[in-house]
Design a protein around this motif. Structure first.
Motif, mmCIF file in Angstrom:
data_model
loop_
_atom_site.group_PDB
_atom_site.id
_atom_site.type_symbol
_atom_site.label_atom_id
_atom_site.label_comp_id
_atom_site.label_asym_id
_atom_site.label_seq_id
_atom_site.Cartn_x
_atom_site.Cartn_y
_atom_site.Cartn_z
ATOM 1 N N SER A 259 -24.753 1.877 26.014
ATOM 2 C CA SER A 259 -25.914 0.611 25.929
ATOM 3 C C SER A 259 -26.346 0.248 27.094
ATOM 4 O O SER A 259 -27.122 -0.563 27.543
ATOM 5 C CB SER A 259 -25.069 -0.441 25.390
ATOM 6 O OG SER A 259 -24.028 -0.916 26.456
ATOM 7 N N ALA A 260 -26.143 1.123 28.301
ATOM 8 C CA ALA A 260 -26.533 0.885 29.669
ATOM 9 C C ALA A 260 -27.925 1.065 30.053
ATOM 10 O O ALA A 260 -28.381 2.070 29.680
ATOM 11 C CB ALA A 260 -25.556 1.696 30.652
ATOM 12 N N SER A 261 -28.524 0.020 30.432
ATOM 13 C CA SER A 261 -30.082 0.305 30.936
ATOM 14 C C SER A 261 -30.231 1.250 31.992
ATOM 15 O O SER A 261 -31.075 2.055 32.367
ATOM 16 C CB SER A 261 -30.578 -1.070 31.214
ATOM 17 O OG SER A 261 -29.810 -1.590 32.631
ATOM 18 N N PHE A 262 -29.258 1.587 32.873
ATOM 19 C CA PHE A 262 -29.238 2.447 33.805
ATOM 20 C C PHE A 262 -28.760 4.002 33.400
ATOM 21 O O PHE A 262 -28.161 4.868 34.295
ATOM 22 C CB PHE A 262 -28.564 1.909 35.047
ATOM 23 C CG PHE A 262 -27.093 1.283 34.890
ATOM 24 C CD1 PHE A 262 -26.802 -0.103 34.701
ATOM 25 C CD2 PHE A 262 -26.051 2.300 34.457
ATOM 26 C CE1 PHE A 262 -25.614 -0.438 34.402
ATOM 27 C CE2 PHE A 262 -24.613 1.687 34.161
ATOM 28 C CZ PHE A 262 -24.501 0.402 34.362
ATOM 29 N N LYS B 100 -30.238 7.735 25.218
ATOM 30 C CA LYS B 100 -29.045 7.298 25.901
ATOM 31 C C LYS B 100 -27.711 7.718 25.038
ATOM 32 O O LYS B 100 -26.690 6.947 25.167
ATOM 33 C CB LYS B 100 -29.057 5.668 25.999
ATOM 34 C CG LYS B 100 -30.141 4.821 26.752
ATOM 35 C CD LYS B 100 -29.992 3.295 26.576
ATOM 36 C CE LYS B 100 -31.316 2.729 27.458
ATOM 37 N NZ LYS B 100 -30.951 1.268 27.438
#
Length: 114
Positions: free
Chosen positions: A25-28, A76
């Protein structure tokens, strides 16, 4: 909050194949190193494979030539393609995302048995 969810585990016969997935779920995600580890109860967690942001992959000696790690930044997701599976590959497989700190999934069990 970062969440990593592994999937794809299960029972596989020796010599068979399996593909594990780990959705994050990480945006990065695209700026993060990724890795797969595995652990057998009573043993230390073992690095199976890792992949950098530049798509450079490395593998543990026990899986070289049989496992392939890959990543899809748009989805992702990091994958672990496992071929020519052996009973000694039986373990809980965890994915890890590294960005400033380490984030871990809860693992997925792979059992290699006839």
């Amino acid at each position: 909050q970062v969440q990593l969810v592994e999937s794809g585990g299960g029972l596989v016969q020796p010599g068979g194949s399996r593909r594990l997935s780990c959705a994050a779920s990480a945006s990065f995600f695209g700026r993060s190193g990724l890795a797969w580890y595995r652990q057998v109860p009573g043993n230390q967690r073992e690095l199976v494979a890792s992949i950098t942001t530049d798509m450079m992959a490395s593998y543990g000696d026990s899986v070289k030539g049989r496992f392939t790690i890959s990543r899809d930044n748009a989805k992702k997701t990091v994958y672990l393609q496992m071929n020519s599976l052996k009973p000694e590959d039986t373990a809980v497989y965890y994915c890890k995302l590294q960005h400033v700190m380490d984030y871990w999934g809860k693992g997925t069990l792979v059992t290699v048995s006839s």
